[in-house]
Write an enzyme that holds these catalytic residues in place. Sequence first.
Site, short mmCIF file in Angstrom:
data_model
loop_
_atom_site.label_atom_id
_atom_site.label_comp_id
_atom_site.label_asym_id
_atom_site.label_seq_id
_atom_site.Cartn_x
_atom_site.Cartn_y
_atom_site.Cartn_z
N MET A 31 -7.95 -0.40 9.16
CA MET A 31 -8.96 0.21 8.28
C MET A 31 -10.04 -0.82 7.94
O MET A 31 -10.81 -0.64 7.00
CB MET A 31 -8.30 0.76 7.01
N HIS A 35 -8.75 -9.67 7.76
CA HIS A 35 -8.28 -10.98 7.30
C HIS A 35 -7.39 -11.53 8.40
O HIS A 35 -7.17 -10.87 9.44
CB HIS A 35 -7.55 -10.87 5.95
N GLU A 36 -6.85 -12.70 8.17
CA GLU A 36 -6.07 -13.39 9.19
C GLU A 36 -4.89 -12.52 9.68
O GLU A 36 -4.50 -12.60 10.84
CB GLU A 36 -5.59 -14.73 8.62
N HIS A 38 -4.88 -9.22 10.21
CA HIS A 38 -5.38 -8.33 11.27
C HIS A 38 -5.61 -9.13 12.56
O HIS A 38 -5.29 -8.67 13.66
CB HIS A 38 -6.73 -7.73 10.88
N VAL A 177 1.78 -12.00 7.51
CA VAL A 177 0.97 -13.23 7.45
C VAL A 177 0.66 -13.48 5.97
O VAL A 177 0.21 -12.58 5.26
CB VAL A 177 -0.32 -13.07 8.28
N SER A 187 -6.15 -6.43 2.64
CA SER A 187 -7.56 -6.19 2.31
C SER A 187 -7.71 -5.97 0.81
O SER A 187 -8.74 -6.28 0.22
CB SER A 187 -8.08 -4.97 3.07
N ARG A 188 -6.67 -5.41 0.20
CA ARG A 188 -6.75 -5.10 -1.25
C ARG A 188 -6.70 -6.36 -2.11
O ARG A 188 -7.01 -6.29 -3.30
CB ARG A 188 -5.64 -4.13 -1.64
O1 PAF Z 1 -2.11 0.10 8.22
C1 PAF Z 1 -3.25 0.60 8.19
O2 PAF Z 1 -4.26 -0.10 8.08
C2 PAF Z 1 -3.41 2.11 8.30
O3 PAF Z 1 -2.38 2.76 7.64
C3 PAF Z 1 -3.52 2.59 9.76
C4 PAF Z 1 -2.27 2.31 10.56
C5 PAF Z 1 -4.72 1.92 10.44
C6 PAF Z 1 -3.76 4.10 9.79
O4 PAF Z 1 -4.93 4.45 9.14
#
Ligand code: PAF
Length: 286
Positions: A31, A35-36, A38, A177, A187-188
């Site tokens: 979404m 950040h590191e 992802h 991580v 992200s939050r």
């Molecule tokens: O983990 C997430 O960021 C979301 O739940 C996903 C898997 C991208 C689905 O929207």
Amino acid sequence: MMEIVKMPSEMTAWSRKERSLGHSIGFVPTMGFFHEGHLALMRLAGQRADKVVASLFVNPTQFGPHEDLSNYPSDVARDCQLAEESGVAVLFVPDAETMYPEGACTTVAVNGLTRNLCGVDRPGHFDGVTTIVTKLFNIVQPDLAVFGRKDFQQLVVIRQMCRDLNIGVKIVGHPIVREADGLAMSSRNSYLTDSLREAALSLSRAIQLARKQTASGERDPGIMAASVRTLIDSYPDTAIDYIQFVDQHDLKAVKTITCDTVLALAVKIGGKVRLIDNGFLLDKDS
Ligand code: PAF
């Protein structure tokens, strides 16, 4: 040069072409607001597949009416740069009207596993996740997809969905991580002020405490839940949603701690920022 694709048909055509050339595709659904955590998923996808596709879509159907959809953090330009640096070949960035055209009336729902933990406070959340992930899998047609273990329930639910629906995508889990002080990346976390960030450390410290207790022989989840609760409550601005000791496969509460037990936590910080974290207690990383 990384490509940015907005239309599902274009995304599918790209994947078909790559597969016809014999290239495997690793997929990282996200979404955004990278950040590191992802970027680590993207790098792992690159180690396991020839080409990496990531998606960036803030999926409205997985947010409840009082959740943070409207102010979910976003920085698409920065995300594009980071994804490219992490080896992503295509960033798929559809818009909500394309993903949910008027008249769409199909939902993918996994029963049972979605009822406890986050399913209690976030009714409908996992239906939103499983529906969008199915759609993304159908569009991207990956060989494998990488998900972070921070969203442990999501990972278990998606694995079950793939088994139940014969979806031939290999699901790969990536260890959580963490920041240097133990906070699980999310992200939050960007919502946290300095003092709330201190309170947010209560989650990882609670997992460390539970690990210490199991290392000294404790196996009773009731006793451990009580000390975890005391520790989290000792931080200001924390409100516990749940403290659960569950089996890693069926997510049911356990009566005794084993190497299959995961401690799963959800805590609201400062009344608004809901954070989750989890960890195995014996013989496992993350
Ligand atoms: O983990 C997430 O960021 C979301 O739940 C996903 C898997 C991208 C689905 O929207």
